[in-house]
Scaffold this motif. Structure first.
Motif, PDB file in Angstrom:
ATOM      1  N   SER A   1     -21.966  19.883 -12.807  1.00  0.00           N
ATOM      2  CA  SER A   1     -21.517  19.346 -13.980  1.00  0.00           C
ATOM      3  C   SER A   1     -20.072  19.210 -13.954  1.00  0.00           C
ATOM      4  O   SER A   1     -19.409  19.387 -12.827  1.00  0.00           O
ATOM      5  N   ALA A   2     -19.535  18.643 -14.721  1.00  0.00           N
ATOM      6  CA  ALA A   2     -18.037  18.343 -14.843  1.00  0.00           C
ATOM      7  C   ALA A   2     -17.235  19.757 -14.840  1.00  0.00           C
ATOM      8  O   ALA A   2     -16.045  19.728 -14.325  1.00  0.00           O
TER       9      ALA A   2
ATOM     10  N   ALA B   1     -14.014  17.471  -5.972  1.00  0.00           N
ATOM     11  CA  ALA B   1     -14.633  17.177  -7.386  1.00  0.00           C
ATOM     12  C   ALA B   1     -13.858  17.529  -8.319  1.00  0.00           C
ATOM     13  O   ALA B   1     -14.018  17.188  -9.711  1.00  0.00           O
ATOM     14  N   ARG B   2     -12.976  18.588  -8.072  1.00  0.00           N
ATOM     15  CA  ARG B   2     -12.195  19.421  -9.293  1.00  0.00           C
ATOM     16  C   ARG B   2     -13.045  20.031 -10.253  1.00  0.00           C
ATOM     17  O   ARG B   2     -12.497  19.790 -11.509  1.00  0.00           O
ATOM     18  N   PRO B   3     -14.013  20.807 -10.253  1.00  0.00           N
ATOM     19  CA  PRO B   3     -14.893  21.220 -11.231  1.00  0.00           C
ATOM     20  C   PRO B   3     -13.765  22.410 -11.671  1.00  0.00           C
ATOM     21  O   PRO B   3     -12.980  22.926 -11.119  1.00  0.00           O
ATOM     22  N   ALA B   4     -14.062  22.765 -13.068  1.00  0.00           N
ATOM     23  CA  ALA B   4     -13.411  23.886 -13.500  1.00  0.00           C
ATOM     24  C   ALA B   4     -13.666  25.399 -12.801  1.00  0.00           C
ATOM     25  O   ALA B   4     -12.710  25.929 -12.573  1.00  0.00           O
TER      26      ALA B   4
END
Length: 128
Positions: free
Chosen positions: A36-37, A66-69
């Protein structure tokens, strides 16, 4: 089979003298369990050694772009985690910090991964 301990002296090789059998070819699989984001969960299965570490490095680098949290790496099904694999995880930690991504490396029930990560922590490395 004979071996020589001194020039001109032959003796029969014992099981102790023989080299160990090479390990079976290693294999590595990665599967995204959740994406997911906010978070990506990657499950790693198999062995992480000098032959498979580049594939793991590429996989983790792609997910970090993708730089997810949070990027969670589940090692619960890893049968071997060698120094090449630890180097990949250390580089992923540095890359995650630079990208402001929280990296979580979970050894799960893998004795090999748990042991390798404990040794890394004992040597002053990061505790994932």
């Amino acid at each position: 089979m004979t071996t020589c301990s001194r020039p001109g002296e032959a003796r029969t090789a014992t099981a102790h003298d023989r080299l160990p059998s090479p390990r079976a070819p290693s294999d590595l699989r990665t599967e995204v369990r959740c994406k997911s984001a906010d978070a990506i969960v990657v499950e790693v299965t198999g062995e992480i050694d000098g032959r498979t570490a580049p594939r793991l490095r590429a996989t983790l680098a792609g997910h970090l772009r993708a730089r997810p949290a949070v990027l969670r790496v589940d090692l619960g099904e890893v049968g071997f985690l060698g120094s090449a694999g630890l180097e990949v995880l250390l580089q992923a930690q540095r890359d995650a910090e630079a990208a402001d991504v929280h990296l979580v490396v979970d050894p799960g029930r893998s004795h090999a991964a748990g042991r390798a990560l404990r040794v890394l922590g004992d040597l002053g490395g990061p505790v994932f």
